[in-house]
Design a protein around this motif. Structure first.
Motif, mmCIF file in Angstrom:
data_model
loop_
_atom_site.group_PDB
_atom_site.id
_atom_site.type_symbol
_atom_site.label_atom_id
_atom_site.label_comp_id
_atom_site.label_asym_id
_atom_site.label_seq_id
_atom_site.Cartn_x
_atom_site.Cartn_y
_atom_site.Cartn_z
ATOM 1 N N GLU A 57 5.897 -6.508 10.775
ATOM 2 C CA GLU A 57 5.432 -7.869 10.530
ATOM 3 C C GLU A 57 6.453 -8.678 9.746
ATOM 4 N N LYS A 58 6.340 -9.975 9.872
ATOM 5 C CA LYS A 58 7.109 -10.884 9.022
ATOM 6 C C LYS A 58 6.274 -11.128 7.786
ATOM 7 N N GLU A 59 6.895 -10.909 6.626
ATOM 8 C CA GLU A 59 6.183 -11.083 5.368
ATOM 9 C C GLU A 59 7.204 -11.343 4.269
ATOM 10 N N LYS A 60 6.791 -12.090 3.275
ATOM 11 C CA LYS A 60 7.684 -12.396 2.159
ATOM 12 C C LYS A 60 8.126 -11.117 1.468
ATOM 13 N N GLY A 61 9.323 -11.168 0.914
ATOM 14 C CA GLY A 61 9.878 -10.034 0.187
ATOM 15 C C GLY A 61 10.916 -9.324 1.027
ATOM 16 N N GLY A 62 11.933 -8.829 0.362
ATOM 17 C CA GLY A 62 13.006 -8.135 1.078
ATOM 18 C C GLY A 62 13.650 -9.059 2.090
ATOM 19 N N SER A 63 13.899 -8.535 3.272
ATOM 20 C CA SER A 63 14.545 -9.326 4.326
ATOM 21 C C SER A 63 13.568 -10.246 5.048
ATOM 22 N N GLY A 64 12.278 -10.071 4.770
ATOM 23 C CA GLY A 64 11.260 -10.864 5.448
ATOM 24 C C GLY A 64 10.688 -10.179 6.678
ATOM 25 N N VAL A 82 8.036 -0.931 4.100
ATOM 26 C CA VAL A 82 9.434 -0.537 4.243
ATOM 27 C C VAL A 82 10.197 -1.686 4.898
ATOM 28 N N ASP A 83 11.267 -2.132 4.252
ATOM 29 C CA ASP A 83 12.084 -3.219 4.800
ATOM 30 C C ASP A 83 12.691 -2.764 6.120
ATOM 31 N N GLY A 87 15.663 -0.441 5.010
ATOM 32 C CA GLY A 87 14.918 0.782 4.748
ATOM 33 C C GLY A 87 14.410 0.959 3.329
ATOM 34 N N LYS A 88 14.562 -0.059 2.492
ATOM 35 C CA LYS A 88 14.072 0.045 1.119
ATOM 36 C C LYS A 88 12.552 -0.054 1.083
ATOM 37 N N VAL A 89 11.947 0.692 0.156
ATOM 38 C CA VAL A 89 10.499 0.619 -0.025
ATOM 39 C C VAL A 89 10.195 -0.659 -0.805
ATOM 40 N N LEU A 90 9.401 -1.532 -0.203
ATOM 41 C CA LEU A 90 9.063 -2.812 -0.803
ATOM 42 C C LEU A 90 7.689 -2.809 -1.455
#
Length: 99
Positions: A57-64, A82-83, A87-90
């Motif tokens: 999904e597209k969601e705020k935070g990380g790369s979006g 997970v971005d 691959g970072k845990v958001l």
């Protein structure tokens, strides 16, 4: 006859909607550098259990762009984000059930 026509119209609308959703999912997946299997591994390392829901999904935070996993274990369900680009845990939180 009228019920048949209404049912046919409903199925046509559903097919069109599902097709649009599939196209959107494919577009999002093509933007992800981390693919779903790798994101699953990251999520399960973060919170071992059984994946009961997953989505890109597209969601705020990380790369979006993120993978969101609901993982159940020992009577608890956690949402792991997970971005999809690095691959970072958001997110690692108890699932609030508002999905």
């Amino acid at each position: 006859m009228r019920k048949t026509l209404m049912l046919a119209s409903a199925f046509a609308l559903l097919a069109t909607t599902l097709s649009a959703v599939a196209a959107t999912d494919e577009k999002l997946a093509s933007q992800a550098h981390v693919k779903m299997p790798e994101a699953r591994e990251i999520a399960l390392k973060t919170f071992p259990g059984k994946i009961v829901k997953e989505e890109l999904e597209k969601e705020k935070g990380g790369s979006g762009l993120r993978y969101s996993f609901d993982i159940a274990a020992n009577g608890v369900t956690r949402e792991i984000g997970v971005d999809a680009k690095d691959g970072k845990v958001l997110e690692n939180s108890i699932d609030n059930g508002k999905d």
